[in-house]
Motif scaffolding. Structure first.
Motif, PDB file in Angstrom:
ATOM      1  N   MET A 102     -34.978  20.401 -22.802  1.00  0.00           N
ATOM      2  CA  MET A 102     -35.721  21.639 -22.584  1.00  0.00           C
ATOM      3  C   MET A 102     -34.881  22.797 -23.127  1.00  0.00           C
ATOM      4  O   MET A 102     -33.730  22.978 -22.743  1.00  0.00           O
ATOM      5  CB  MET A 102     -35.971  21.828 -21.095  1.00  0.00           C
ATOM      6  N   ASP A 103     -35.450  23.581 -24.007  1.00  0.00           N
ATOM      7  CA  ASP A 103     -34.683  24.623 -24.677  1.00  0.00           C
ATOM      8  C   ASP A 103     -34.186  25.687 -23.705  1.00  0.00           C
ATOM      9  O   ASP A 103     -33.109  26.244 -23.886  1.00  0.00           O
ATOM     10  CB  ASP A 103     -35.540  25.276 -25.760  1.00  0.00           C
ATOM     11  N   VAL A 104     -34.960  25.958 -22.662  1.00  0.00           N
ATOM     12  CA  VAL A 104     -34.548  27.023 -21.752  1.00  0.00           C
ATOM     13  C   VAL A 104     -33.314  26.651 -20.956  1.00  0.00           C
ATOM     14  O   VAL A 104     -32.672  27.512 -20.360  1.00  0.00           O
ATOM     15  CB  VAL A 104     -35.688  27.377 -20.782  1.00  0.00           C
ATOM     16  N   MET A 105     -32.952  25.367 -20.912  1.00  0.00           N
ATOM     17  CA  MET A 105     -31.792  24.954 -20.150  1.00  0.00           C
ATOM     18  C   MET A 105     -30.516  24.999 -20.974  1.00  0.00           C
ATOM     19  O   MET A 105     -29.440  24.741 -20.467  1.00  0.00           O
ATOM     20  CB  MET A 105     -32.004  23.526 -19.615  1.00  0.00           C
ATOM     21  N   ARG A 106     -30.609  25.328 -22.262  1.00  0.00           N
ATOM     22  CA  ARG A 106     -29.414  25.378 -23.082  1.00  0.00           C
ATOM     23  C   ARG A 106     -28.717  26.717 -22.934  1.00  0.00           C
ATOM     24  O   ARG A 106     -29.362  27.745 -22.804  1.00  0.00           O
ATOM     25  CB  ARG A 106     -29.781  25.162 -24.563  1.00  0.00           C
ATOM     26  N   PRO A 107     -27.375  26.719 -22.995  1.00  0.00           N
ATOM     27  CA  PRO A 107     -26.678  27.997 -22.950  1.00  0.00           C
ATOM     28  C   PRO A 107     -27.031  28.832 -24.164  1.00  0.00           C
ATOM     29  O   PRO A 107     -27.353  28.314 -25.223  1.00  0.00           O
ATOM     30  CB  PRO A 107     -25.189  27.580 -22.975  1.00  0.00           C
ATOM     31  N   VAL A 108     -26.959  30.131 -24.008  1.00  0.00           N
ATOM     32  CA  VAL A 108     -27.281  31.015 -25.107  1.00  0.00           C
ATOM     33  C   VAL A 108     -26.014  31.503 -25.773  1.00  0.00           C
ATOM     34  O   VAL A 108     -24.949  31.539 -25.196  1.00  0.00           O
ATOM     35  CB  VAL A 108     -28.115  32.221 -24.624  1.00  0.00           C
ATOM     36  N   MET A 109     -26.173  31.866 -27.048  1.00  0.00           N
ATOM     37  CA  MET A 109     -25.063  32.395 -27.815  1.00  0.00           C
ATOM     38  C   MET A 109     -24.676  33.769 -27.295  1.00  0.00           C
ATOM     39  O   MET A 109     -25.540  34.593 -27.030  1.00  0.00           O
ATOM     40  CB  MET A 109     -25.504  32.489 -29.283  1.00  0.00           C
ATOM     41  N   PRO A 110     -23.361  34.021 -27.084  1.00  0.00           N
ATOM     42  CA  PRO A 110     -22.973  35.379 -26.691  1.00  0.00           C
ATOM     43  C   PRO A 110     -23.373  36.391 -27.752  1.00  0.00           C
ATOM     44  O   PRO A 110     -23.677  36.041 -28.890  1.00  0.00           O
ATOM     45  CB  PRO A 110     -21.443  35.266 -26.570  1.00  0.00           C
ATOM     46  N   GLU A 111     -23.340  37.662 -27.388  1.00  0.00           N
ATOM     47  CA  GLU A 111     -23.711  38.708 -28.322  1.00  0.00           C
ATOM     48  C   GLU A 111     -22.800  38.672 -29.548  1.00  0.00           C
ATOM     49  O   GLU A 111     -21.578  38.533 -29.432  1.00  0.00           O
ATOM     50  CB  GLU A 111     -23.604  40.067 -27.635  1.00  0.00           C
ATOM     51  N   ILE A 112     -23.407  38.820 -30.737  1.00  0.00           N
ATOM     52  CA  ILE A 112     -22.652  38.734 -31.987  1.00  0.00           C
ATOM     53  C   ILE A 112     -21.567  39.805 -32.035  1.00  0.00           C
ATOM     54  O   ILE A 112     -20.427  39.547 -32.449  1.00  0.00           O
ATOM     55  CB  ILE A 112     -23.599  38.866 -33.191  1.00  0.00           C
ATOM     56  N   GLY A 113     -21.905  41.024 -31.608  1.00  0.00           N
ATOM     57  CA  GLY A 113     -20.921  42.101 -31.630  1.00  0.00           C
ATOM     58  C   GLY A 113     -19.727  41.805 -30.745  1.00  0.00           C
ATOM     59  O   GLY A 113     -18.574  42.063 -31.123  1.00  0.00           O
ATOM     60  N   ALA A 114     -19.982  41.259 -29.549  1.00  0.00           N
ATOM     61  CA  ALA A 114     -18.886  40.936 -28.637  1.00  0.00           C
ATOM     62  C   ALA A 114     -18.000  39.842 -29.211  1.00  0.00           C
ATOM     63  O   ALA A 114     -16.765  39.907 -29.127  1.00  0.00           O
ATOM     64  CB  ALA A 114     -19.448  40.508 -27.283  1.00  0.00           C
ATOM     65  N   VAL A 115     -18.616  38.809 -29.820  1.00  0.00           N
ATOM     66  CA  VAL A 115     -17.834  37.739 -30.436  1.00  0.00           C
ATOM     67  C   VAL A 115     -17.002  38.287 -31.588  1.00  0.00           C
ATOM     68  O   VAL A 115     -15.827  37.921 -31.762  1.00  0.00           O
ATOM     69  CB  VAL A 115     -18.766  36.606 -30.912  1.00  0.00           C
ATOM     70  N   ALA A 116     -17.584  39.170 -32.388  1.00  0.00           N
ATOM     71  CA  ALA A 116     -16.855  39.739 -33.528  1.00  0.00           C
ATOM     72  C   ALA A 116     -15.663  40.568 -33.055  1.00  0.00           C
ATOM     73  O   ALA A 116     -14.561  40.473 -33.626  1.00  0.00           O
ATOM     74  CB  ALA A 116     -17.803  40.596 -34.371  1.00  0.00           C
ATOM     75  N   ARG A 117     -15.851  41.383 -32.024  1.00  0.00           N
ATOM     76  CA  ARG A 117     -14.733  42.180 -31.501  1.00  0.00           C
ATOM     77  C   ARG A 117     -13.621  41.290 -30.967  1.00  0.00           C
ATOM     78  O   ARG A 117     -12.435  41.526 -31.221  1.00  0.00           O
ATOM     79  CB  ARG A 117     -15.232  43.117 -30.398  1.00  0.00           C
ATOM     80  N   SER A 118     -14.009  40.259 -30.213  1.00  0.00           N
ATOM     81  CA  SER A 118     -13.000  39.355 -29.654  1.00  0.00           C
ATOM     82  C   SER A 118     -12.243  38.627 -30.754  1.00  0.00           C
ATOM     83  O   SER A 118     -11.014  38.485 -30.690  1.00  0.00           O
ATOM     84  CB  SER A 118     -13.671  38.352 -28.715  1.00  0.00           C
ATOM     85  N   SER A 119     -12.968  38.177 -31.766  1.00  0.00           N
ATOM     86  CA  SER A 119     -12.321  37.462 -32.872  1.00  0.00           C
ATOM     87  C   SER A 119     -11.357  38.369 -33.628  1.00  0.00           C
ATOM     88  O   SER A 119     -10.256  37.950 -34.032  1.00  0.00           O
ATOM     89  CB  SER A 119     -13.380  36.911 -33.832  1.00  0.00           C
ATOM     90  N   ALA A 120     -11.753  39.629 -33.833  1.00  0.00           N
ATOM     91  CA  ALA A 120     -10.875  40.578 -34.519  1.00  0.00           C
ATOM     92  C   ALA A 120      -9.594  40.805 -33.728  1.00  0.00           C
ATOM     93  O   ALA A 120      -8.491  40.889 -34.307  1.00  0.00           O
ATOM     94  CB  ALA A 120     -11.611  41.895 -34.752  1.00  0.00           C
TER      95      ALA A 120
END
Length: 653
Positions: free
Chosen positions: A1-19
């Motif tokens: 069921m697709d609704v039970m899958r975790p969602v991707m974090p916000e792209i901006g937040a991931v980009a800031r953390s990676s930087a």
């Protein structure tokens, strides 16, 4: 069921953390060799994952605690790695402690495994004050940078729900003050029903715990205040209780750094006042106090009730409770410690090139699972090998070291964030590829060939499987875990059937068939586990009760499925549909933990079933399908409550 899958974090937040991770890693490369950069990238990625978890509060403190754990692992590894005997002892103790942290939940166990990995990959070079200091400071800086980022730019995914809840709690605080001043002040429990609209367009399976059914808690608080007013309790005590409750509610709605402490002290005063009341008034006051504490715990995840105790003390108590031989957590910790020690010994004493991959494989694939243990263990090994092959093929045409390898590793860890939603196979592959490039940052761990890596992965996977065979979980513990798994799959099946009565969704027949297949497989695994356990009189009695109740649940579900109309009945009142949705959410409950199989929340389930029956009484007489639904729901609830209240045997003898 697709609704039970975790969602991707916000792209901006991931980009800031990676930087931020890359910035600290590049600084470490400028100051020292690649060892400090490996620590910085590893710690930064782990702290980034912790910071980006969906949670309404407590992220900064949690990231800092994780940073301290990772820094401790790096410090111990840097000081002891050059001395093999001492390093083996330290690795054994640390791995045992990491395994015990699964008692706190899946996330805590995975974080502890990541810290152990940082300890293991420390190269066996003689330590100097400079190399140790740079590695420790780089690890510390990587974690602190993530804490600073999450404090400055908190995730905004649930901002609408946060704002709605804050407004609702401020409104409740105002009502509590009015009621404290005027016992006859009008209060309308229906004034908060607008919250349902705020949460209606979000998928419950993807919400963090604080936002699952978030509209209900303010409604219950309002109803509890009305009940407290109607009990005729001591006016002065009730006024004091409501005044302190208003302070707590305002603090829950605030985002200031002092809000947590204000809420803690206010809740202690509320609880003391509630304890001073007796009889019907005391019950109403204590119910109101518990609901306030629940709201505060959701807003401040580390808030303990009613005492103000540090979260670390609770964690230690939880872990200590699993220091008994039948605990699956203790057995996992022993398996992990033994496998890590054998893996390090093979790396140091056997002619195996880059043998640290053996211990890394053990950490990546070994879990305290009783269900699908070998299938998932072998699947993770396969996914890890696939990721290694993909990364090694890329390295045939381009061999990055130093900062280029750090850039690629961080990018691949970002891919792992995304791959997690597709299951453990894709996640293992992404992590395997990321670790390949992570180790290429440091010349001391770089240069492994595809054959070296795959050979070590096969050995590590074999160690993990052999550890489960030689030290399996206690048979009765395994049976209880299988029973919880079966119960959860049966309830998932029931939830889909019930939902189909009031909601129209794509391919309901396929969804019900898939849920039934999962329940069928879980039943087969449960029967296999029950056959392996030694059948005492107490165990046989419990099995008869469990099977009878579960068969009744299955019969009710199949009856519902046979009576399911082609389309949900038109014209059902919104209140009835809402009551059905509330029942489904109470039915599904929370996911199991490695330390505790899935169980039924009896209080929430019976309250939701009572509310559903009350709404069904208002339906017109021609609503036959809805009445069938209510009758079968009553059967499901009765038997699930029987399962939950029947004590499981604690001994097979």
């Amino acid at each position: 069921m697709d609704v039970m899958r975790p969602v991707m974090p916000e792209i901006g937040a991931v980009a800031r953390s990676s930087a931020a991770v890359l910035a600290v890693a590049l600084l470490a490369l400028l100051l020292d060799s690649g060892t400090a950069a490996v620590c910085a990238v590893g710690a930064g990625v782990v702290c980034s994952g912790v910071a980006l978890q969906d949670s309404p509060g407590g992220r900064v403190q949690l990231v800092l605690l994780v940073t301290l754990q990772l820094t401790g692992a790096v410090l111990l590894g840097s000081l002891t790695s050059a001395h093999t005997a001492l390093f083996l002892a330290v690795a054994a103790l640390w791995s045992f402690g990491a395994g015990m942290q699964w008692a706190l939940g899946r996330h805590a166990g995975l974080i502890a495994a990541a810290a152990t990995a940082l300890l293991i990959v420390t190269p066996p070079t003689p330590p100097t004050a400079r190399t140790v200091a740079v590695a420790v400071l780089a690890t510390l800086a990587a974690g602190v940078a993530q804490a600073v980022l999450i404090a400055i730019w908190p995730p905004r995914r649930w901002r609408t729900q946060r704002a709605a809840l804050a407004w609702a709690y401020r409104s409740l605080a105002s009502d509590a003050r009015r009621l404290a001043e005027d016992r006859d002040a009008p209060l309308d429990p229906a004034q908060l029903t607008w919250l349902r609209d705020t949460f209606a367009d979000t998928q419950a399976g993807r919400r963090p715990a604080a936002y699952q059914g978030g509209h209900r808690l303010p409604e219950r608080l309002m109803a509890a205040m009305v009940a407290l007013r109607d009990t005729g309790a001591d006016r002065d005590l009730v006024a004091k209780l409501l005044t302190d409750a208003a302070v707590a509610l305002d603090a829950i709605a605030e985002s200031k750094h002092t809000a947590r402490h204000v809420a803690e002290h206010a809740l202690v005063r509320v609880d003391a006042t509630a304890a001073a009341l007796s009889g019907e008034q005391g019950e109403a006051a204590q119910r109101f106090s518990r609901q306030l504490q629940q709201a505060a715990e959701l807003r401040f995840p580390n808030l303990l009730q009613p005492e103000i105790i540090g979260p670390l003390r609770r964690a230690v108590t939880e872990v200590r409770g699993h220091l008994q031989r039948n605990s699956p957590i203790l057995r996992h910790a022993v398996r992990l410690a033994v496998c890590v020690v054998l893996a390090i010994a093979g790396d140091r004493f056997a002619p195996i090139m880059h043998g640290h991959w053996i211990a890394l494989t053990v950490l990546l694939v070994l879990r305290p699972e009783t269900a699908h243990t070998y299938t998932r263990c072998i699947g993770r090994v396969g996914g890890l090998a696939g990721g290694i092959v993909a990364a090694s093929l890329l390295m045939l045409v381009w061999q990055p070291t130093g900062w280029p390898a750090a850039v690629v590793a961080v990018l691949l860890f970002g891919v792992a964030h995304w791959a997690f939603r597709f299951g453990y196979l894709a996640d293992s592959a992404a992590l395997g590829a990321a670790v390949v490039f992570l180790l290429e940052i440091d010349p001391a761990t770089a240069g492994a060939t595809l054959e070296d890596r795959l050979f070590s992965v096969v050995i590590g996977g074999g160690l993990a499987v052999v550890a489960h065979v030689t030290l399996p979980d206690d048979l009765l513990t395994r049976l209880h875990q299988r029973a919880g798994e079966l119960l959860k799959t049966e309830i998932d099946y029931a939830a889909i059937v019930i939902k189909a009565y009031v909601h129209e969704f794509d391919r309901p027949t396929d969804a019900m068939s898939a849920a039934w297949q999962r329940a069928f497989r879980a039943r087969a695994a449960f029967e296999a586990a029950s056959g392996a356990a030694r059948a005492s009189r107490e165990l046989r009695r419990w099995l008869r009760t469990y099977r009878a109740a579960l068969n009744a649940v299955t019969t009710a579900c199949t009856s519902l499925e046979r009576s399911l109309p082609a389309q949900p009945p038109a014209g059902l009142p919104v209140e009835f549909v809402t009551a059905v949705d509330d029942y489904i959410e109470a039915l599904q409950g929370a996911p199991p933990t490695p330390a505790q199989p899935w169980t039924v929340d009896v209080a929430a389930l019976t309250a939701a079933e009572q509310k559903l029956r009350e709404q069904a009484a208002t339906l017109p007489s021609e609503s036959a399908a809805a009445r069938v639904l209510v009758a079968e729901v009553a059967t499901i609830t009765r038997n699930l409550v029987e399962i939950a209240t029947t004590r499981e045997p604690i001994s097979a003898r």
